[in-house]
Design a protein around this motif. Structure first.
Motif, short mmCIF file in Angstrom:
data_model
loop_
_atom_site.label_atom_id
_atom_site.label_comp_id
_atom_site.label_asym_id
_atom_site.label_seq_id
_atom_site.Cartn_x
_atom_site.Cartn_y
_atom_site.Cartn_z
N THR A 1 -0.64 11.26 9.37
CA THR A 1 0.23 10.29 8.70
C THR A 1 0.30 8.99 9.48
OG1 THR A 1 1.59 12.04 7.73
CG2 THR A 1 2.58 9.85 7.87
N LEU A 2 0.48 9.09 10.80
CA LEU A 2 0.55 7.89 11.62
C LEU A 2 -0.75 7.10 11.55
CD1 LEU A 2 2.37 9.28 14.79
CD2 LEU A 2 3.34 7.89 12.97
N GLU A 3 -1.87 7.80 11.63
CA GLU A 3 -3.17 7.12 11.56
C GLU A 3 -3.34 6.42 10.21
OE1 GLU A 3 -7.99 7.96 11.97
OE2 GLU A 3 -6.57 9.60 12.24
N PHE A 4 -2.94 7.10 9.15
CA PHE A 4 -3.05 6.51 7.82
C PHE A 4 -2.24 5.23 7.72
CE2 PHE A 4 -1.40 5.88 3.54
CZ PHE A 4 -2.55 5.87 2.78
N GLU A 5 -0.98 5.26 8.18
CA GLU A 5 -0.11 4.09 8.08
C GLU A 5 -0.65 2.93 8.93
OE1 GLU A 5 2.12 3.74 5.97
OE2 GLU A 5 2.54 5.79 5.35
N ILE A 6 -1.16 3.23 10.11
CA ILE A 6 -1.70 2.19 10.98
C ILE A 6 -2.95 1.57 10.36
CG2 ILE A 6 -2.88 1.80 13.20
CD1 ILE A 6 -0.91 3.89 14.39
N ARG A 7 -3.86 2.42 9.90
CA ARG A 7 -5.09 1.90 9.29
C ARG A 7 -4.79 1.08 8.03
NH1 ARG A 7 -9.72 3.57 11.48
NH2 ARG A 7 -9.80 5.51 12.68
N LYS A 8 -3.84 1.54 7.24
CA LYS A 8 -3.50 0.81 6.01
C LYS A 8 -2.93 -0.56 6.32
CE LYS A 8 -1.05 1.27 1.62
NZ LYS A 8 -0.21 2.15 0.76
N ALA A 9 -2.01 -0.64 7.27
CA ALA A 9 -1.42 -1.93 7.64
C ALA A 9 -2.48 -2.87 8.21
CB ALA A 9 -0.29 -1.73 8.64
N HIS A 10 -3.39 -2.31 8.99
CA HIS A 10 -4.46 -3.13 9.57
C HIS A 10 -5.43 -3.61 8.50
CE1 HIS A 10 -7.26 -4.52 12.65
NE2 HIS A 10 -8.22 -3.93 11.97
N LEU A 11 -5.81 -2.72 7.61
CA LEU A 11 -6.80 -3.05 6.59
C LEU A 11 -6.25 -3.99 5.54
CD1 LEU A 11 -9.64 -2.49 5.31
CD2 LEU A 11 -8.59 -0.56 4.12
N THR A 12 -5.06 -3.69 5.03
CA THR A 12 -4.53 -4.45 3.89
C THR A 12 -3.70 -5.66 4.28
OG1 THR A 12 -2.55 -3.06 3.75
CG2 THR A 12 -4.48 -2.35 2.50
N GLN A 13 -3.09 -5.63 5.47
CA GLN A 13 -2.21 -6.74 5.88
C GLN A 13 -2.74 -7.51 7.09
OE1 GLN A 13 0.38 -7.59 4.05
NE2 GLN A 13 0.28 -5.82 2.67
N GLY A 14 -3.81 -7.01 7.69
CA GLY A 14 -4.36 -7.70 8.86
C GLY A 14 -3.49 -7.59 10.10
N VAL A 15 -2.66 -6.54 10.19
CA VAL A 15 -1.75 -6.37 11.33
C VAL A 15 -2.55 -5.99 12.58
CG1 VAL A 15 0.17 -5.03 12.27
CG2 VAL A 15 0.15 -5.67 9.84
N GLN A 16 -2.18 -6.59 13.72
CA GLN A 16 -2.80 -6.24 15.00
C GLN A 16 -1.79 -5.77 16.05
OE1 GLN A 16 -5.39 -9.87 15.73
NE2 GLN A 16 -6.75 -8.27 16.47
N TYR A 17 -0.48 -5.83 15.72
CA TYR A 17 0.54 -5.46 16.70
C TYR A 17 1.42 -4.36 16.10
CZ TYR A 17 -1.29 -9.52 18.96
OH TYR A 17 -2.16 -10.42 19.55
N PHE A 18 1.32 -3.15 16.72
CA PHE A 18 1.97 -1.97 16.18
C PHE A 18 3.04 -1.44 17.13
CE2 PHE A 18 -2.14 -2.24 14.12
CZ PHE A 18 -1.87 -1.89 12.81
#
Length: 510
Positions: free
Chosen positions: A348-365
């Motif tokens: 679940t954590l990996e999914f949420e991190i990858r989704k935020a990175h892929l769809t929102q361009g997030v780099q700071y978690f």
């Protein structure tokens, strides 16, 4: 001239792409493994897959006839190819054929044939493998083991999505690039930490530990506020203890009371978080304006009437509302938050991190509070595995990760400057997977005489040893791990009511 037929499995490519259009979130889990240049032999499947990635990242996560057709209509060249390959009718047929629960198998077969094609293009004889009676059971790794030797580089590119590099090449170029752009991340709002850690560096993971109720979430919120409101970087916050509402309250408290934010919004006032959460505001005389109640404690004015009265009589209320509006305008969707308390297993954590990175361009978690999955409660190995996965994701996604962790109860009997990773609740071994580890503990007021801090004073030119003031609250920040530099012990002046954290200087024991 002998024409060699390129090996392929177009039917599997169709099933894989059909699954993506049927359930676009599968791109989060499987998209980072795909290299369409190698993995799709058919032009149509490659075309629809490549555009699915673009649509998901930049347009919408809802795939239907309208959204897909609208996307292709934006570009005449793409629209032409879309029509050439059958448009929505083709996609719809592929979706009907695909079984999304089988995508793991589709992905494995995709890689298997991709690997075989690269071996074939590079002159390897794959005929015996293809004709083997157990060919259908072979995985991509099985095929790699059969053609090992000279095939290592091809295997690396296809299966890991990374080019192998020669370690001792390009050294002079690297050194010159460091002169042009030093190896430094975005700025940490604390001078010494910033120098020692080289800023918030991507491809690194950091953890900050404190005792329960000592302010670990508030410290994290101060960092998030700085990264978003001042540095304008996107952040993603995962929460499993405090609610999103509580983080918002900590955020507004931080922006109200800290000078770096006051300089930007232009309002210099102080307001404790408790009064904000209780909805209490003061009039011009500094008196709290309470809601009117009868003798039995029941309100005799409506909420609307009470707010209107406060608005008319409280300059403080109006100033704080302006700060709140400033936060909303300045963050502009820079802070994404997700309550993961319902399930925080590794997947679940990996999914949420990858989704935020892929769809929102997030780099700071940011993840508060770090713990192993519910099903693994008490399992130290599981917690270390989660920390390892988190660190690996930060490296893979070129991102920065922050974990807030809780210290064990027996930390209460340990001196503030003697904390180590052994004091981490549940699992001290997570230290080995991190790049930075900082452990905070409050100095009891009766021990103030034992400690001081070195403050750099420009007027004197040398470090000045300062005493701890009796009316203040101080924490020691023990830097227990630092891959980038030294591990000094620092003293912070802390006021949790106003969420103020001031880095005073390096600790000195008297």
């Amino acid at each position: 001239m002998i024409i060699i037929e390129i090996i392929s499995n177009i039917a599997n490519e169709i099933l894989f792409v059909g699954s993506i259009y049927k359930q676009p979130d599968l791109l989060i889990e499987y998209g980072h493994y795909v290299r369409s240049k190698y993995d799709f032999c058919d032009e149509a499947t490659r075309f629809f897959y490549d555009n699915a990635e673009i649509i998901y990242k930049t347009h919408t996560r809802t795939f239907n006839k309208t959204s897909i057709s609208t996307y292709f209509a934006e570009d005449s060249e793409k629209l032409s190819d879309y029509k050439k390959y059958g448009g929505w009718k083709t996609i719809e047929n592929w979706m009907k054929l695909a079984i999304t629960s089988d995508i793991k198998n589709y992905s494995e077969v995709l890689k298997k044939f991709s690997l075989l094609r690269e071996y074939q293009r590079n002159g390897f004889d794959i005929e015996k493998i293809v004709k083997h009676k157990k060919f259908d059971e072979f995985t991509a790794n099985d095929i790699y083991r059969l053609i090992r030797g000279k095939a290592d580089r091809i295997h690396t590119v296809i299966l890991t999505n990374e080019e192998a590099q020669i370690l001792n090449s390009g050294t002079t170029k690297m050194l010159k690039s460091c002169m042009e752009k030093p190896d430094f991340g975005i700025t940490i709002p604390y001078k010494i930490m910033n120098e020692e850690f080289r800023g918030f560096k991507t491809k690194t993971a950091m953890a900050v530990g404190m005792l329960s109720n000592a302010g670990k979430t508030r410290f994290m919120t101060k960092l998030i506020a700085y990264i978003t409101l001042i540095l304008k970087q996107k952040t993603f916050v995962m929460l499993n203890e405090m609610s999103i509402e509580e983080i918002k309250q900590a955020m507004i408290t931080t922006a109200i009371n800290n000078p770096e934010f006051q300089e930007l919004h232009g309002i210099k006032i102080n307001k404790p978080e408790k009064e904000i959460t209780m909805g209490l505001y003061r009039d011009k005389k500094g008196e709290i304006i309470y809601r009117k109640i009868d003798d039995n404690g029941n309100p005799v004015e409506s909420t609307e009437e009470y707010i209107e009265r406060v608005e008319k009589n409280s300059p403080e209320y109006n100033q704080i509302m302006k700060i709140a509006e400033w936060i909303e305008n300045e963050t502009n969707e820079l802070i994404l938050a997700k309550d993961v308390s319902g399930g925080y297993d590794d997947k679940t954590l990996e999914f949420e991190i990858r989704k935020a990175h892929l769809t929102q361009g997030v780099q700071y978690f940011f993840y508060d509070t770090f713990k192993q999955g519910i099903q693994d409660t008490g399992d130290w190995a599981a917690m270390k595995a989660t920390a390892t996965k988190f660190s690996q994701l930060m490296k893979e996604l070129d991102s920065y990760g922050y974990l807030s962790i809780q210290l064990t109860d027996d930390t209460n009997i340990i001196k503030p400057d003697e904390l180590t990773s052994s004091n981490i609740a549940n699992c001290k071994s997570i230290k080995h997977t991190l790049d930075f580890l900082v452990l905070f503990k409050e100095i009891p007021s009766e021990s103030f005489h034992k400690y001081g801090y070195i403050q750099e004073d420009e007027a004197w030119g040398n470090g000045v040893v300062c005493d701890l003031k009796p009316n203040k609250r101080y924490y020691v920040a023990n830097i227990d791990k630092n891959r980038k530099g030294n591990k000094p012990k620092l003293i912070f002046e802390v006021d949790l009511n106003y969420n103020i954290w001031i880095e005073c200087g390096r600790l000195v024991r008297k």
